[in-house]
Design a protein around this motif. Structure first.
Motif, PDB file in Angstrom:
ATOM      1  N   SER A 291       0.838  -1.216   0.000  1.00 12.13           N
ATOM      2  CA  SER A 291       0.000   0.000   0.000  1.00 12.13           C
ATOM      3  C   SER A 291       0.865   1.256   0.000  1.00 12.13           C
ATOM      4  O   SER A 291       0.601   2.220  -0.739  1.00 12.13           O
ATOM      5  CB  SER A 291      -0.921  -0.020   1.221  1.00 12.13           C
ATOM      6  N   ILE A 292       1.926   1.268   0.825  1.00 12.60           N
ATOM      7  CA  ILE A 292       2.818   2.430   0.880  1.00 12.60           C
ATOM      8  C   ILE A 292       3.515   2.635  -0.463  1.00 12.60           C
ATOM      9  O   ILE A 292       3.645   3.764  -0.954  1.00 12.60           O
ATOM     10  CB  ILE A 292       3.839   2.246   2.017  1.00 12.60           C
ATOM     11  N   GLU A 293       3.962   1.544  -1.074  1.00 13.18           N
ATOM     12  CA  GLU A 293       4.633   1.666  -2.366  1.00 13.18           C
ATOM     13  C   GLU A 293       3.686   2.210  -3.427  1.00 13.18           C
ATOM     14  O   GLU A 293       4.078   3.026  -4.272  1.00 13.18           O
ATOM     15  CB  GLU A 293       5.179   0.299  -2.797  1.00 13.18           C
ATOM     16  N   THR A 294       2.416   1.800  -3.377  1.00 12.18           N
ATOM     17  CA  THR A 294       1.441   2.302  -4.359  1.00 12.18           C
ATOM     18  C   THR A 294       1.244   3.808  -4.209  1.00 12.18           C
ATOM     19  O   THR A 294       1.250   4.571  -5.191  1.00 12.18           O
ATOM     20  CB  THR A 294       0.105   1.564  -4.185  1.00 12.18           C
ATOM     21  N   ARG A 295       1.074   4.265  -2.952  1.00 10.21           N
ATOM     22  CA  ARG A 295       0.891   5.713  -2.729  1.00 10.21           C
ATOM     23  C   ARG A 295       2.148   6.494  -3.090  1.00 10.21           C
ATOM     24  O   ARG A 295       2.077   7.592  -3.647  1.00 10.21           O
ATOM     25  CB  ARG A 295       0.518   5.957  -1.269  1.00 10.21           C
ATOM     26  N   ASN A 296       3.297   5.929  -2.795  1.00  7.52           N
ATOM     27  CA  ASN A 296       4.554   6.595  -3.132  1.00  7.52           C
ATOM     28  C   ASN A 296       4.696   6.755  -4.640  1.00  7.52           C
ATOM     29  O   ASN A 296       5.128   7.803  -5.141  1.00  7.52           O
ATOM     30  CB  ASN A 296       5.714   5.791  -2.552  1.00  7.52           C
ATOM     31  N   ASN A 297       4.322   5.712  -5.376  1.00  6.96           N
ATOM     32  CA  ASN A 297       4.395   5.790  -6.838  1.00  6.96           C
ATOM     33  C   ASN A 297       3.461   6.878  -7.378  1.00  6.96           C
ATOM     34  O   ASN A 297       3.809   7.620  -8.311  1.00  6.96           O
ATOM     35  CB  ASN A 297       4.036   4.442  -7.457  1.00  6.96           C
ATOM     36  N   GLN A 302       2.752  12.347  -9.579  1.00 10.91           N
ATOM     37  CA  GLN A 302       2.158  13.680  -9.481  1.00 10.91           C
ATOM     38  C   GLN A 302       3.239  14.754  -9.460  1.00 10.91           C
ATOM     39  O   GLN A 302       3.100  15.815 -10.087  1.00 10.91           O
ATOM     40  CB  GLN A 302       1.295  13.767  -8.217  1.00 10.91           C
ATOM     41  N   SER A 303       4.343  14.481  -8.759  1.00  9.89           N
ATOM     42  CA  SER A 303       5.438  15.448  -8.696  1.00  9.89           C
ATOM     43  C   SER A 303       6.056  15.657 -10.071  1.00  9.89           C
ATOM     44  O   SER A 303       6.346  16.787 -10.480  1.00  9.89           O
ATOM     45  CB  SER A 303       6.491  14.959  -7.706  1.00  9.89           C
ATOM     46  N   VAL A 304       6.245  14.583 -10.803  1.00  7.68           N
ATOM     47  CA  VAL A 304       6.810  14.697 -12.150  1.00  7.68           C
ATOM     48  C   VAL A 304       5.870  15.488 -13.054  1.00  7.68           C
ATOM     49  O   VAL A 304       6.299  16.356 -13.836  1.00  7.68           O
ATOM     50  CB  VAL A 304       7.090  13.293 -12.717  1.00  7.68           C
ATOM     51  N   ASN A 305       4.582  15.216 -12.961  1.00  4.65           N
ATOM     52  CA  ASN A 305       3.607  15.936 -13.800  1.00  4.65           C
ATOM     53  C   ASN A 305       3.574  17.430 -13.461  1.00  4.65           C
ATOM     54  O   ASN A 305       3.496  18.288 -14.360  1.00  4.65           O
ATOM     55  CB  ASN A 305       2.222  15.326 -13.628  1.00  4.65           C
ATOM     56  N   LYS A 307       5.998  19.236 -12.198  1.00  2.00           N
ATOM     57  CA  LYS A 307       7.233  19.844 -12.677  1.00  2.00           C
ATOM     58  C   LYS A 307       7.163  20.100 -14.174  1.00  2.00           C
ATOM     59  O   LYS A 307       7.561  21.173 -14.672  1.00  2.00           O
ATOM     60  CB  LYS A 307       8.407  18.930 -12.341  1.00  2.00           C
ATOM     61  N   ALA A 308       6.639  19.116 -14.911  1.00  2.00           N
ATOM     62  CA  ALA A 308       6.511  19.291 -16.360  1.00  2.00           C
ATOM     63  C   ALA A 308       5.531  20.409 -16.690  1.00  2.00           C
ATOM     64  O   ALA A 308       5.738  21.191 -17.634  1.00  2.00           O
ATOM     65  CB  ALA A 308       6.057  17.974 -16.993  1.00  2.00           C
ATOM     66  N   LEU A 309       4.448  20.532 -15.907  1.00  2.00           N
ATOM     67  CA  LEU A 309       3.461  21.587 -16.146  1.00  2.00           C
ATOM     68  C   LEU A 309       4.066  22.970 -15.912  1.00  2.00           C
ATOM     69  O   LEU A 309       3.836  23.905 -16.687  1.00  2.00           O
ATOM     70  CB  LEU A 309       2.251  21.367 -15.232  1.00  2.00           C
ATOM     71  N   ILE A 310       4.861  23.122 -14.852  1.00  2.00           N
ATOM     72  CA  ILE A 310       5.497  24.413 -14.561  1.00  2.00           C
ATOM     73  C   ILE A 310       6.448  24.794 -15.686  1.00  2.00           C
ATOM     74  O   ILE A 310       6.502  25.956 -16.117  1.00  2.00           O
ATOM     75  CB  ILE A 310       6.225  24.349 -13.205  1.00  2.00           C
ATOM     76  N   GLU A 311       7.202  23.824 -16.193  1.00  2.00           N
ATOM     77  CA  GLU A 311       8.130  24.123 -17.287  1.00  2.00           C
ATOM     78  C   GLU A 311       7.372  24.582 -18.527  1.00  2.00           C
ATOM     79  O   GLU A 311       7.784  25.531 -19.212  1.00  2.00           O
ATOM     80  CB  GLU A 311       8.967  22.880 -17.602  1.00  2.00           C
ATOM     81  N   GLU A 312       6.280  23.945 -18.843  1.00  2.00           N
ATOM     82  CA  GLU A 312       5.496  24.340 -20.013  1.00  2.00           C
ATOM     83  C   GLU A 312       4.902  25.740 -19.826  1.00  2.00           C
ATOM     84  O   GLU A 312       4.841  26.546 -20.768  1.00  2.00           O
ATOM     85  CB  GLU A 312       4.383  23.313 -20.264  1.00  2.00           C
ATOM     86  N   LEU A 313       4.445  26.060 -18.610  1.00  2.00           N
ATOM     87  CA  LEU A 313       3.891  27.396 -18.359  1.00  2.00           C
ATOM     88  C   LEU A 313       4.965  28.472 -18.491  1.00  2.00           C
ATOM     89  O   LEU A 313       4.721  29.560 -19.024  1.00  2.00           O
ATOM     90  CB  LEU A 313       3.264  27.446 -16.962  1.00  2.00           C
ATOM     91  N   ASP A 314       6.183  28.186 -18.008  1.00  2.00           N
ATOM     92  CA  ASP A 314       7.280  29.146 -18.145  1.00  2.00           C
ATOM     93  C   ASP A 314       7.598  29.406 -19.610  1.00  2.00           C
ATOM     94  O   ASP A 314       7.822  30.559 -20.032  1.00  2.00           O
ATOM     95  CB  ASP A 314       8.520  28.640 -17.422  1.00  2.00           C
TER      96      ASP A 314
END
Length: 327
Positions: A291-297, A302-305, A307-314
């Motif tokens: 369960s912990i591994e699933t939430r961590n994944n 979400q963190s990667v997404n 970061k990618a969204l902020i780069e596209e907005l910049d």
């Protein structure tokens, strides 16, 4: 014993003429029937199996200090003349097997270890009677033993019975005494020279001496086999009784061993119970970890997404220029 084709001098001369030029000496020649089919229950050839007349010749060839032995198969040509058909080297003979489907016991097979296709059933050779079979096989076995120093595997044939048959049927050579009144004796070929010697001692001299020495320990003669057997049986029974007595005397030790085994069994049962408890706890821990591994994944994704969204907005803000009056 009926006259065998092995005693046919004309057949022997025909075989020698057929292999003339090979420098081989014919030791034995005999008529046989070759079959490649399967014998039925009644001992007769099954449908599709045809018996072909053949002549088997055992020949030897001296080469220096060595002697080579061969099994030659000869067949009759259209003119009734013998001609070579097959040649087998006896050094490759690995098995002599009696065909059990033939109740007469006159059919056998010879197995060679150098044949190209071992999956093909070797031909079957049928003799006129058991005497001819024994005569041929004993000749082959004797040559293998004397020339090659080994014997092939014999299946379905009692070698002891063959040796006894050889002892009973070995021709005795009687020499005629010359009588001056009758004149010179005619030249008569001795029968022993025309046949292959097949008699062999079943027990060697050394083995007989060892047996006599063993019987001497018990002060018995070689003819008192039954008394010797009875004495051995009595000694065997006494040894078995002594073994049982020794086992009964060791009963306290056996009790100690049983107690040790029982305590070891209890320890094993306790360990099995502990392992069961640990397995349940570990199963719950595995579920929590999954369960912990699933939430961590999910958080990592979400963190990667983000970061990618902020780069596209910049990048988008760099391309767009908004007038100051509209700000």
């Amino acid at each position: 014993m009926a006259k065998s084709s092995a005693d046919d001098e004309e057949l022997r001369r025909a075989c020698e003429a057929a292999i003339e030029g090979t420098k081989q000496k014919v030791e034995l020649s005999i008529r046989v029937a070759k079959t490649s089919g399967i014998l039925g229950i009644s001992g007769k050839l099954s449908r599709g199996a045809m018996a072909k007349p053949r002549v088997l010749a055992i020949s030897t060839k001296a080469k220096g200090q060595r002697t080579k032995a061969f099994l030659r198969v000869l067949k009759y040509s259209n003119g009734g003349v013998l001609e070579p058909a097959k040649l087998y080297k006896l050094k490759h003979l690995s098995k002599v097997e009696l065909v059990t489907n033939d109740p007469s016991g006159c059919t056998f097979m010879l197995g060679f270890d150098n044949l190209r296709s071992q999956s093909v059933t070797p031909p079957q050779w049928t003799m006129r009677n058991v005497d001819d079979r024994n005569r041929l096989l004993l000749c082959i076995l004797n040559i293998c033993k004397d020339v090659l120093g080994r014997l092939p595997k014999v299946v379905g044939i009692d070698v002891v019975e063959m040796a006894l048959w050889a002892k009973e049927n070995t021709p005795t050579i009687t020499k005629q005494q010359a009588n001056p009144q009758d004149g010179p004796l005619p030249a008569v070929a001795e029968e022993g020279e025309m046949t292959v010697t097949v008699e062999r001692e079943l027990v060697s001299q050394a083995e007989e001496e060892d047996m006599e020495a063993l019987l001497g320990i018990y002060v018995m003669g070689i003819g008192e086999a039954e008394a010797f057997s009875e004495r051995l049986k009595r000694e065997l029974q006494a040894l078995e009784a002594a073994n049982v007595h020794a086992i009964l005397e060791n009963e306290p030790l056996i009790d100690e061993v049983l107690q040790g085994l029982e305590s070891a069994t209890n320890c094993v049962e306790d360990m099995d119970e502990w392992l069961g408890i640990f397995n349940v706890k570990l199963r719950h821990m595995r579920e929590d970890i999954e369960s912990i591994e699933t939430r961590n994944n999910k958080l990592e994704m979400q963190s990667v997404n983000n970061k990618a969204l902020i780069e596209e907005l910049d990048k988008l803000l760099e391309r767009l220029r908004i007038p100051s009056e509209r700000v």
